[in-house]
Write an enzyme that holds these catalytic residues in place. Structure first.
Site, short mmCIF file in Angstrom:
data_model
loop_
_atom_site.label_atom_id
_atom_site.label_comp_id
_atom_site.label_asym_id
_atom_site.label_seq_id
_atom_site.Cartn_x
_atom_site.Cartn_y
_atom_site.Cartn_z
N ASP A 229 -1.72 21.95 -55.73
CA ASP A 229 -1.89 21.07 -55.06
C ASP A 229 -3.06 20.65 -54.02
OD1 ASP A 229 -0.80 20.20 -52.08
OD2 ASP A 229 -1.98 21.74 -50.73
N ASP B 85 4.51 22.51 -49.11
CA ASP B 85 4.88 23.44 -50.38
C ASP B 85 5.45 24.21 -50.87
OD1 ASP B 85 2.45 21.52 -51.53
OD2 ASP B 85 1.43 22.58 -50.50
N ASP C 112 -0.45 25.42 -49.90
CA ASP C 112 -0.82 25.76 -48.52
C ASP C 112 -0.07 25.02 -47.40
OD1 ASP C 112 -2.19 23.05 -48.50
OD2 ASP C 112 -4.17 24.48 -47.06
#
Length: 817
Positions: free
Chosen positions: A293, A561, A557
């Site tokens: 990410d 996600d 985070d």
């Protein structure tokens, strides 16, 4: 609303109405002791001990000392790991803002009591079943229901523990706690970490399962042969049977695995990494595809507004004003028109009022608040909080219509070529582009209003982590395919990825163009950077990669996600991220430092490589003990070892050296052939030892007729061959390995001489000395030759498709499954 009083909280605690976690990260001390002592093999060893004591062969009961040492070491190591992990877990402990005695407190979710008033915001995982009192939330219940759609929750609606907030803020009252929560009633999965598939665990379980099945029948048959057919005394029959069964038990294998994984987690703890599932260390070491990410992983997760640019159309062409940081800046006001100055002031005016209404907590919102001070000039009707699915936020103001800011593709889904081209130009330089748009119409609920027109571009930059380039280079050197996934514009993400050092940063795609599973399969195979990705698409990407036989790790985070983190083979979350991400992840980086990733991979490799070698040594003893038991049952008259002799061989050739060699740093790359490598290393030595012992048995039965001479020759040859197997399995030898192996060799033969009477060893006649010398000379050569031959066979077998695999390869696959 003042919340519960201290007295009311205490009453509920006394009644047990506390949100206690039924599934803690680590086992309790009672569980650790019980699971290290009450095992099948410990029970079997206890039975063997009783049998030996019953026939008064006290010296042959010394094997129980090794069992006790193994058990104590296992308990000590697990307790040590528990204390460390529990301390680290406090740092990532989920907190909830609660109202008590009229004041807001931030407390652990496990300290909530029934009827507490709690405050929830974007990114929070709902800690207990609750009822909405004030506010509006969008909630994702995918961890409970499997459905990924966001659900709108208003006053009076119920919230379920285990789900997470994707947007909005609210005050709620806790209605259930602990085991009464909805999630606890239907499944523990919502609050536990996913038990991912582990080849290491599966392989070890397969080995132990096979041994458990054959060990008791073989022991019984051997006793029957010795006592009823050969006519040995009860004492000799029991002692021989116990020696054979002891040889088959890999008593230290489970301990060694537990210790290796535990030490790995402790080493990572020193690197500010919390391991929430031990076997995920091994899983990450096998990863061949890592999904990153962008925000919070290769960037710091912090942003700043670089500039504001006006959007205008003049005679069907666009004109962008000169870049300015603020309309009030005197240097810039001289370079732009009064009309543009007024327009930029209006942007500041609108954005300031939006900052007053919107309460989103994320890096973008923080950057906007820093650039646009809060203003309260406009009267809000209702807010439209940011959502990972919508990709925009805004508000409706009384008499002013609707103001929205977000991604151009989502604000203008029907397309605006001029606007899109302008955004693309900024995105190519690595800027994240937010479009500020306005409509005279009032948006209904969360839908886009009619007549929406762009006003300005807000250009935001990400700060790349200092350690990101080195970390990306490490994974590239290790052959790990990197996929950067983000909800931002793909061109912007690609530019940032290239700046961070991503090898294939120019291979990017807009995820909004991916509409079918087939397109997703093709995209994950061809591209390295993905932009405009929705949470559901992140999950689909992980699934598509897994369907292509990849082992996938996912870092993240944020709330967006969570779905992908739960689906991945190994999930890594940043401690600075949302509660939902931390709760679902297998590994949490406590300082949110991406540079810790190589350490995790190396620790996983170290664990797997060391356990693989150690398992080979344990399996040698098991295999040759099984083969010798069968030979004795069908051909021999006496089993060639006593329990105390097997204890010496186990300690000097297996237990002590493997424990010491497991401490070694071995960071070599690993593959998916754990069980095959174990058998490949163990089989040559086991067959060679069995052949040598069988030869000695034939000579003793037909020539010397001496049990003491049989035992002595077999112990010497077996010990020598085991040391040769150590050199083969742990090749190439370095100074550390040589010191341990040759040291164990010295201790073994020294013990055989010094403890001769205790071990029931005697002198050898000249003919037997010659035979032992020949066997000790040529057997290491046979072990090396067999090992090389089998490795070639396996290499050819692994190159073939499953349907064409040889018998042994197919057999091992079935056993492991």
């Amino acid at each position: 609303m003042t919340g519960l009083t201290s007295e009311q909280v205490q009453e509920r605690i006394e009644q047990g109405l506390v949100n206690a976690n039924e599934n803690p990260n680590t086992r309790t001390y009672k569980q650790i002791i019980r699971e290290n002592t009450l095992t099948f093999f410990n029970f079997l060893n206890l039975v063997l001990l009783v049998l030996v004591l019953c026939v008064r062969s006290y010296k042959n009961s010394m094997f129980v000392g090794i069992i006790l040492i193994n058990t104590v070491i296992g308990i000590i190591q697990e307790v040590r790991a528990k204390k460390t992990i529990d301390k680290l877990a406090i740092l990532t402990e989920s907190k909830t803002v609660v109202l008590r005695d009229g004041k807001k407190w931030s407390i652990s979710t496990e300290k909530l009591v029934q009827d507490d008033l709690i405050f929830l915001k974007t990114g929070d995982q709902i800690p207990a079943d609750a009822k909405m009192l004030e506010g509006t939330l969008e909630v994702n219940e995918s961890l409970l229901t499997g459905e990924s759609d966001n659900l709108l929750k208003n006053t009076g609606d119920e919230l379920y523990s285990g789900s997470f907030v994707t947007s909005g803020e609210a005050c709620c009252q806790v209605i259930h706690v602990g085991k009464d929560n909805y999630a606890s009633k239907i499944t523990s999965e919502a609050k536990e970490f996913k038990r991912h598939n582990s080849e290491l665990r599966n392989s070890l379980n397969a080995i132990l399962k096979v041994i458990s099945i054959i060990i008791v029948p073989l022991g019984a048959l051997l006793f029957y042969k010795q006592y009823y057919i050969v006519g040995d005394s009860l004492k000799d029959s029991v002692v021989n049977m116990v020696a054979a069964v002891l040889g088959m038990i890999p008593e230290g294998l489970v301990l060694l695995t537990s210790v290796a994984l535990t030490l790995g987690s402790l080493v990572l703890a020193t690197k500010k990494t919390l391991v929430q599932e031990l076997y995920c260390i091994e899983t990450l070491a096998r990863v061949d595809t890592l999904c990153l990410d962008k925000t919070g992983t290769i960037t710091e997760g912090t942003m700043c507004v670089d500039s504001v640019k006006l959007y205008k159309t003049e005679e069907n062409s666009e004109r962008i004003s000169e870049e300015t940081e603020a309309a009030e800046n005197t240097e810039n006001t001289e370079q732009i028109s009064e009309e543009d100055q007024a327009a930029l002031k209006n942007v500041d005016y609108v954005m300031g009022n939006l900052m007053n209404v919107l309460t989103d907590q994320n890096a973008t919102a923080d950057a906007l608040r820093q650039r646009f001070p809060v203003r309260k000039d406009m009267k809000p009707v209702h807010a439209i909080p940011f959502s990972s699915d919508r990709k925009y936020s805004g508000a409706v103001f009384e008499g002013q219509g609707t103001y929205l800011m977000g991604a151009v593709q989502f604000l203008f889904p029907e397309g605006n070529e001029q606007l899109t081209a302008a955004c693309a130009g900024y995105a190519q330089s690595g800027m994240r582009v937010l479009v500020l748009a306005h409509s005279e119409q009032q948006a209904q609920e969360m839908k886009l209003p009619e007549g929406l027109q762009p006003i300005a571009f807000i250009l935001i930059t990400d700060v790349i982590r200092q350690e990101a380039p080195d970390t990306l280079a490490f994974f590239d050197s290790q052959g790990v395919d990197l996929k950067v996934i983000s909800g931002d514009d793909p061109v912007t993400v690609a530019a940032i990825a290239k700046r961070a050092g991503l090898k294939n940063g120019d291979r990017y795609i807009d995820a909004t163009t991916i509409t079918t599973p087939e397109e997703m399969q093709k995209a994950v195979a061809e591209y390295s950077v993905f932009g405009r990705v929705t949470p559901q698409q992140k999950k689909q990407m992980v699934q598509a990669l897994q369907s292509q036989k990849h082992t996938v790790a996912m870092t993240g985070d944020g709330v967006n996600d969570v779905l992908a983190l739960k689906e991945a083979d190994c999930s890594i979350a940043m401690a600075a991220g949302s509660d939902a991400a931390k709760n679902i992840a297998n590994v949490v980086l406590l300082d949110s430092n991406f540079a810790a990733m190589p350490h995790i991979v190396n620790q996983g490799r170290r664990v797997v490589n060391n356990i693989r070698s150690a398992a080979s040594m344990f399996l040698i003893k098991t295999m040759f003990s099984v083969m010798l038991a069968l030979i004795t049952i069908f051909f021999g008259s006496a089993y060639p070892f006593e329990p105390i002799q097997m204890s010496l061989i186990s300690a000097c050739a297996v237990g002590i050296p493997t424990f010491l060699l497991t401490q070694e740093n071995n960071y070599n790359k690993i593959d998916h052939t754990f069980l095959r490598h174990v058998f490949m290393n163990a089989f040559p030595a086991a067959v060679t030892i069995t052949g040598c012992v069988f030869t000695i048995m034939l000579v003793c039965q037909n020539v010397y007729h001496s049990t003491v001479m049989l035992n002595t020759a077999c112990v010497l040859v077996t010990g020598w061959n085991y040391m040769s197997a150590l050199r083969t399995v742990y090749s190439p030898l370095n100074t550390y390995r040589k010191t341990i192996i040759y040291g164990m060799q010295f201790i073994f033969f020294g013990s055989a001489v010094i403890l001769q009477n205790l071990l029931t060893l005697g002198s050898l006649e000249f003919g037997m000395i010659i035979l032992v010398f020949l066997l000790m000379t040529f057997s290491p050569i046979v072990i090396d030759a067999l090992t090389e031959w089998i490795r070639k066979i396996y290499a050819k077998s692994l190159d073939k498709e499953d349907a064409e695999k040889g018998f042994f390869a197919r057999f091992l696959d079935r056993v492991q499954k």
